[in-house]
Write a protein that holds these residues in place. Structure first.
Motif, PDB file in Angstrom:
ATOM      1  N   ILE A   1      -6.732   4.486  -1.317  1.00  0.00           N
ATOM      2  CA  ILE A   1      -7.764   4.707  -2.326  1.00  0.00           C
ATOM      3  C   ILE A   1      -7.963   6.208  -2.556  1.00  0.00           C
ATOM      4  O   ILE A   1      -8.102   6.655  -3.706  1.00  0.00           O
ATOM      5  N   GLU A   2      -7.952   6.994  -1.495  1.00  0.00           N
ATOM      6  CA  GLU A   2      -8.077   8.447  -1.635  1.00  0.00           C
ATOM      7  C   GLU A   2      -6.891   9.038  -2.403  1.00  0.00           C
ATOM      8  O   GLU A   2      -7.070   9.932  -3.233  1.00  0.00           O
ATOM      9  N   THR A   3      -5.698   8.534  -2.143  1.00  0.00           N
ATOM     10  CA  THR A   3      -4.507   8.993  -2.868  1.00  0.00           C
ATOM     11  C   THR A   3      -4.643   8.700  -4.355  1.00  0.00           C
ATOM     12  O   THR A   3      -4.342   9.554  -5.199  1.00  0.00           O
ATOM     13  N   LEU A   4      -5.119   7.492  -4.679  1.00  0.00           N
ATOM     14  CA  LEU A   4      -5.317   7.131  -6.083  1.00  0.00           C
ATOM     15  C   LEU A   4      -6.323   8.065  -6.748  1.00  0.00           C
ATOM     16  O   LEU A   4      -6.133   8.489  -7.893  1.00  0.00           O
ATOM     17  N   ALA A   5      -7.381   8.393  -6.026  1.00  0.00           N
ATOM     18  CA  ALA A   5      -8.415   9.283  -6.566  1.00  0.00           C
ATOM     19  C   ALA A   5      -7.879  10.699  -6.762  1.00  0.00           C
ATOM     20  O   ALA A   5      -8.109  11.317  -7.813  1.00  0.00           O
ATOM     21  N   GLU A   6      -7.182  11.203  -5.765  1.00  0.00           N
ATOM     22  CA  GLU A   6      -6.645  12.567  -5.847  1.00  0.00           C
ATOM     23  C   GLU A   6      -5.638  12.709  -6.986  1.00  0.00           C
ATOM     24  O   GLU A   6      -5.655  13.693  -7.723  1.00  0.00           O
TER      25      GLU A   6
ATOM     26  N   VAL B   1      -8.934  -4.528  -6.813  1.00  0.00           N
ATOM     27  CA  VAL B   1      -9.421  -5.833  -6.363  1.00  0.00           C
ATOM     28  C   VAL B   1      -8.628  -6.276  -5.134  1.00  0.00           C
ATOM     29  O   VAL B   1      -9.199  -6.743  -4.153  1.00  0.00           O
ATOM     30  N   GLN B   2      -7.311  -6.084  -5.191  1.00  0.00           N
ATOM     31  CA  GLN B   2      -6.471  -6.473  -4.057  1.00  0.00           C
ATOM     32  C   GLN B   2      -6.498  -5.438  -2.935  1.00  0.00           C
ATOM     33  O   GLN B   2      -6.473  -5.793  -1.767  1.00  0.00           O
ATOM     34  N   VAL B   3      -6.520  -4.164  -3.284  1.00  0.00           N
ATOM     35  CA  VAL B   3      -6.461  -3.111  -2.267  1.00  0.00           C
ATOM     36  C   VAL B   3      -7.676  -3.151  -1.350  1.00  0.00           C
ATOM     37  O   VAL B   3      -7.555  -2.995  -0.137  1.00  0.00           O
ATOM     38  N   ASN B   4      -8.824  -3.375  -1.908  1.00  0.00           N
ATOM     39  CA  ASN B   4     -10.063  -3.271  -1.136  1.00  0.00           C
ATOM     40  C   ASN B   4     -10.393  -4.571  -0.395  1.00  0.00           C
ATOM     41  O   ASN B   4     -11.518  -5.042  -0.414  1.00  0.00           O
ATOM     42  N   ARG B   5      -9.423  -5.131   0.295  1.00  0.00           N
ATOM     43  CA  ARG B   5      -9.609  -6.365   1.067  1.00  0.00           C
ATOM     44  C   ARG B   5      -9.644  -6.037   2.550  1.00  0.00           C
ATOM     45  O   ARG B   5      -8.884  -6.561   3.346  1.00  0.00           O
TER      46      ARG B   5
ATOM     47  N   LEU C   1       0.839  -1.200   0.000  1.00  0.00           N
ATOM     48  CA  LEU C   1       0.000   0.000   0.000  1.00  0.00           C
ATOM     49  C   LEU C   1       0.877   1.254   0.000  1.00  0.00           C
ATOM     50  O   LEU C   1       0.590   2.221  -0.723  1.00  0.00           O
ATOM     51  N   ASP C   2       1.956   1.229   0.792  1.00  0.00           N
ATOM     52  CA  ASP C   2       2.895   2.356   0.804  1.00  0.00           C
ATOM     53  C   ASP C   2       3.477   2.582  -0.592  1.00  0.00           C
ATOM     54  O   ASP C   2       3.536   3.715  -1.073  1.00  0.00           O
ATOM     55  N   GLY C   3       3.907   1.498  -1.218  1.00  0.00           N
ATOM     56  CA  GLY C   3       4.483   1.595  -2.559  1.00  0.00           C
ATOM     57  C   GLY C   3       3.490   2.104  -3.582  1.00  0.00           C
ATOM     58  O   GLY C   3       3.841   2.905  -4.455  1.00  0.00           O
ATOM     59  N   LEU C   4       2.253   1.668  -3.458  1.00  0.00           N
ATOM     60  CA  LEU C   4       1.214   2.119  -4.379  1.00  0.00           C
ATOM     61  C   LEU C   4       0.941   3.607  -4.210  1.00  0.00           C
ATOM     62  O   LEU C   4       0.775   4.333  -5.198  1.00  0.00           O
ATOM     63  N   GLN C   5       0.922   4.081  -2.979  1.00  0.00           N
ATOM     64  CA  GLN C   5       0.740   5.516  -2.741  1.00  0.00           C
ATOM     65  C   GLN C   5       1.897   6.315  -3.345  1.00  0.00           C
ATOM     66  O   GLN C   5       1.680   7.346  -3.995  1.00  0.00           O
ATOM     67  N   LEU C   6       3.115   5.840  -3.157  1.00  0.00           N
ATOM     68  CA  LEU C   6       4.280   6.532  -3.711  1.00  0.00           C
ATOM     69  C   LEU C   6       4.237   6.544  -5.239  1.00  0.00           C
ATOM     70  O   LEU C   6       4.523   7.572  -5.859  1.00  0.00           O
ATOM     71  N   LEU C   7       3.883   5.416  -5.827  1.00  0.00           N
ATOM     72  CA  LEU C   7       3.797   5.348  -7.287  1.00  0.00           C
ATOM     73  C   LEU C   7       2.716   6.287  -7.802  1.00  0.00           C
ATOM     74  O   LEU C   7       2.924   7.003  -8.779  1.00  0.00           O
ATOM     75  N   SER C   8       1.583   6.314  -7.138  1.00  0.00           N
ATOM     76  CA  SER C   8       0.500   7.213  -7.529  1.00  0.00           C
ATOM     77  C   SER C   8       0.936   8.666  -7.437  1.00  0.00           C
ATOM     78  O   SER C   8       0.648   9.472  -8.336  1.00  0.00           O
ATOM     79  N   ASN C   9       1.641   9.010  -6.370  1.00  0.00           N
ATOM     80  CA  ASN C   9       2.152  10.372  -6.216  1.00  0.00           C
ATOM     81  C   ASN C   9       3.119  10.738  -7.339  1.00  0.00           C
ATOM     82  O   ASN C   9       3.191  11.889  -7.757  1.00  0.00           O
ATOM     83  N   CYS C  10       3.829   9.756  -7.821  1.00  0.00           N
ATOM     84  CA  CYS C  10       4.859  10.004  -8.828  1.00  0.00           C
ATOM     85  C   CYS C  10       4.283  10.055 -10.253  1.00  0.00           C
ATOM     86  O   CYS C  10       4.618  10.951 -11.014  1.00  0.00           O
ATOM     87  N   VAL C  11       3.424   9.101 -10.602  1.00  0.00           N
ATOM     88  CA  VAL C  11       2.968   9.005 -11.999  1.00  0.00           C
ATOM     89  C   VAL C  11       1.557   9.526 -12.221  1.00  0.00           C
ATOM     90  O   VAL C  11       1.128   9.688 -13.358  1.00  0.00           O
ATOM     91  N   GLY C  12       0.811   9.754 -11.139  1.00  0.00           N
ATOM     92  CA  GLY C  12      -0.537  10.329 -11.246  1.00  0.00           C
ATOM     93  C   GLY C  12      -1.468   9.562 -12.162  1.00  0.00           C
ATOM     94  O   GLY C  12      -1.619   8.340 -12.020  1.00  0.00           O
ATOM     95  N   PRO C  13      -2.083  10.230 -13.140  1.00  0.00           N
ATOM     96  CA  PRO C  13      -3.078   9.603 -14.008  1.00  0.00           C
ATOM     97  C   PRO C  13      -2.538   8.454 -14.857  1.00  0.00           C
ATOM     98  O   PRO C  13      -3.320   7.674 -15.397  1.00  0.00           O
TER      99      PRO C  13
END
Length: 100
Positions: A75-80, A56-60, A33-45
């Protein structure tokens, strides 16, 4: 900077993160989850096209007690970072989602 370097690697990084998110080990799941947040912050859309598979995996939530807040934050980070398209994708996979 980092956006230009990471974006071409997004598909490979998503594969690795999905494998980690499938782990039954809560520490591995949390770090993913930490890595996914960092990747989202870096590559955005650039991550939007991979959201369906990742969510599917995150929402467990039921599988890992105590990580509900971190899952929601991810999930909020991905949305933002992903914008309107990401929010639409998230709402199809997580119907209860709403931005805070």
């Amino acid at each position: 900077g980092s956006h230009e370097k990471a974006t071409p690697l997004t598909k490979k990084l998503v594969f690795i993160l999905r494998q980690s998110l499938k782990s039954r080990n809560p520490d591995v799941f949390s770090r993913a989850l930490d890595g996914l947040q960092l990747l989202s912050n870096c590559v955005g859309p650039a991550l939007d096209s991979h959201l369906s598979a990742l969510l599917v995996q995150v929402n467990r939530k039921g599988l890992f007690r105590g990580l509900e807040t971190k899952i929601n934050e991810t999930i909020e980070t991905l949305a933002e970072n992903g914008g309107d398209r990401a929010v639409k994708i998230i709402k199809t996979k997580v119907p209860t989602f709403s931005m805070c």
